[in-house]
Design an enzyme around this catalytic site. Structure first.
Site, PDB file in Angstrom:
ATOM      1  N   GLU A  61      54.706  40.894  40.147  1.00 15.22           N
ATOM      2  CA  GLU A  61      53.160  40.628  40.006  1.00 15.22           C
ATOM      3  C   GLU A  61      52.414  39.932  41.057  1.00 15.22           C
ATOM      4  OE1 GLU A  61      49.705  41.746  37.839  1.00 15.22           O
ATOM      5  OE2 GLU A  61      51.972  42.486  37.663  1.00 15.22           O
ATOM      6  N   HIS A 111      52.524  46.748  43.978  1.00 13.76           N
ATOM      7  CA  HIS A 111      53.978  46.856  43.220  1.00 13.76           C
ATOM      8  C   HIS A 111      54.721  47.890  44.169  1.00 13.76           C
ATOM      9  CE1 HIS A 111      53.524  44.489  39.743  1.00 13.76           C
ATOM     10  NE2 HIS A 111      52.565  45.095  39.528  1.00 13.76           N
ATOM     11  N   HIS A 152      46.261  47.362  43.281  1.00 13.05           N
ATOM     12  CA  HIS A 152      47.069  46.439  42.360  1.00 13.05           C
ATOM     13  C   HIS A 152      48.374  47.261  42.293  1.00 13.05           C
ATOM     14  CE1 HIS A 152      48.332  44.028  39.034  1.00 13.05           C
ATOM     15  NE2 HIS A 152      49.083  44.914  38.869  1.00 13.05           N
ATOM     16  N   GLU A 153      48.432  48.685  41.930  1.00  9.34           N
ATOM     17  CA  GLU A 153      49.787  49.326  42.057  1.00  9.34           C
ATOM     18  C   GLU A 153      50.355  49.661  43.150  1.00  9.34           C
ATOM     19  OE1 GLU A 153      51.065  49.572  39.190  1.00  9.34           O
ATOM     20  OE2 GLU A 153      49.349  49.099  37.873  1.00  9.34           O
TER      21      GLU A 153
END
Length: 498
Positions: free
Chosen positions: A294, A268, A264-265
């Site tokens: 997001e 980003h 997930h990170e």
């Protein structure tokens, strides 16, 4: 007399100085959450409040206002330049309405609140954090009042994180998700299908988990020359196109939690690293706010990292670190996509019930800002709605209303963008799959085509387009929740035969 081109160049230099100052503040914030000793809070709060005040002064200066007025009257600007002026004007006008002393007090209060929140969470003591939360709620009410006294204060705060999709759109999407996901979740919980939920049962050493997470980042193509992986109490990403750092956290009974958080990170960070180098310091080299941000993290986490193709690729690497794991790629896929019965923690939530976490937080912080909910009532209301929406009741505030870091940062209005971004991720994934055989490429460890598609259609534009315009540029359609709901319905009905 200066030419308009010279004025634009001077304006850009002013904007870049502001951006660099804010970047320095970001590094100090990263350090506070990752490396700074706890005793450093008094000094760090003053450092951050000083930088925040300086940034406010630069953004609201007479020189900046004069530049904006002159450039908006100039017919000779090209579209990218007009976009820079548009973005700075929006921020300038909002900031100019807010007194500098409120900016400084808010910055200092949030810096102090972070340490208090971490202590309160560790000791399961909401009463310790409550006075700070009350202070931050009042500061943000004051902030919203200065910006637009006639508007819904929560809508004003929401616009800090998503300025081009209004709160009405966010509420409409969240309502639709609640109405359509809850029946799906109910059918899943009534299903007789038993997924391989025990595929990753046992204890998993944190150091080995970190090594596996680093391997996952290697496989995905994380640029270690411009990034790093650390641990923090709450996973986050910080930086720019030259330095995008990610953090995760490890639970020795849940290796999937750290892995999905890391991916997930990475999403980003990949967005940040894909922004144009040549426009660093201007809106053309900045991200397009949190819905789009997001969408990037959720696309990599869910539409790559939760696929069977990913587990066919990555499971052998995972087993190198944990040879005792006997799961097949299908088992791993099922374990990564199970819908939990006892879903307490948002960042560890499954793909469906996650959005009930967002609805809960959205409703509570909206009522806090409106004055319809007292801070002292938060734990009770949180637990009641957790039980209503998710069928589980936290036994402690640490696993309840103290679990998220956002309120210690005074980030009221942030939470809806998580669901808005998930919706956009599915819309982008649909568009990607019109051009790429994504599962085949993931299975083969070929991530360059996806990165290139995202660069061409999202990253290279920075903040040139508004969110609705960027969505149309990337997908050819208006922003819609249709693709997300179709995606999760098809996926989970197949998994659970419901």
């Amino acid at each position: 007399m200066a030419t308009e081109q010279t004025r634009y160049d001077e304006f850009v230099e002013r904007v870049q100085r502001l951006s660099y100052l804010q970047g320095a503040s970001g590094i100090l914030s990263w350090d506070q959450q990752v490396m700074m000793p706890g005793g450093g809070t008094p000094a760090r709060s003053r450092q951050l409040s000083t930088l925040s005040t300086m940034g406010h002064e630069l953004l609201t200066s007479d020189e900046m206002a004069d530049d904006l007025d002159a450039l908006e009257a100039d017919d000779g600007l090209v579209a990218p330049q007009e976009a820079v002026v548009r973005e700075v004007r929006r921020k300038h006008d909002r900031a100019a309405r807010v007194p500098g002393d409120l900016v400084e007090r808010t910055s200092r209060a949030t810096s102090e609140a972070l340490n208090v929140w971490e202590q309160a969470k560790a000791e399961d003591d909401f009463d310790t954090f409550a006075p700070k939360l009350e202070e931050l709620v009042q500061l943000k009410r004051d902030y919203a009042e200065y910006i637009d006294p006639d508007a819904d204060p929560y809508a004003v705060l929401f616009a800090d994180y998503e300025p081009y999709l209004d709160l009405e759109t966010a509420e409409r999407v969240l309502t639709r998700l609640r109405e359509e996901l809850v029946p799906l979740i109910d059918r899943i919980r009534e299903s007789d299908v038993e997924l391989a939920v025990d595929a990753f049962s046992g204890q998993f050493d944190a150091e080995k988990q970190e090594a596996a997470s680093r391997d996952a980042l290697d496989i995905l193509g994380y640029d270690w020359d411009r990034g790093r992986l650390d641990t923090s109490s709450h996973p986050f990403t910080s930086g720019n196109q030259f330095d995008a750092r990610v953090t995760t956290r490890f639970d020795e009974s849940d290796p999937l939690g750290a892995l999905t958080a890391t991916i997930h990170e990475f999403g980003h960070a990949q967005y940040m690293l894909g922004l144009p180098d040549e426009h660093y310091g201007t809106p053309l080299g900045d991200d397009r706010d949190l819905t789009v941000h997001e969408s990037q993290s959720r696309l990599w986490e869910n539409h790559v990292g939760r696929t069977e193709a990913w587990w066919e690729l990555f499971l052998p690497t995972f087993k190198d670190h944990f040879p005792a794991v006997e799961a097949s790629p299908r088992d791993a896929y099922e374990a990564a996509n199970q819908v939990y019965e006892d879903n307490l923690i948002r960042v560890e939530a499954d793909e469906l019930t996650y959005h009930m976490h967002i609805v809960l937080r959205f409703e509570i912080e909206r009522d806090l800002i409106a004055g319809d909910l007292d801070v002292t009532e938060v734990p009770q209301v949180w637990n009641d709605r957790m039980e209503e929406y998710l069928g589980v009741r936290p036994e402690t505030d640490a696993e309840g209303c103290l679990q998220d870091i956002h309120w210690s940062h005074a980030n009221f209005g942030y939470f809806p963008t998580y669901s808005l971004g998930s919706v956009l991720a599915a819309q982008l994934d649909h568009a990607v799959r019109q051009d790429l055989d994504l599962d085949t490429q993931v299975r083969a460890g070929q991530f360059d085509p996806l990165r290139e598609w995202l660069y061409e259609n999202v990253h290279q534009h920075g903040a040139r387009y508004t969110t609705p315009d960027l969505v149309r540029e990337a997908t050819g359609e208006d922003y819609t929740a249709d693709y997300f709901l179709d995606y999760v319905t098809e996926k989970y009905e197949r998994l659970y035969d419901c």
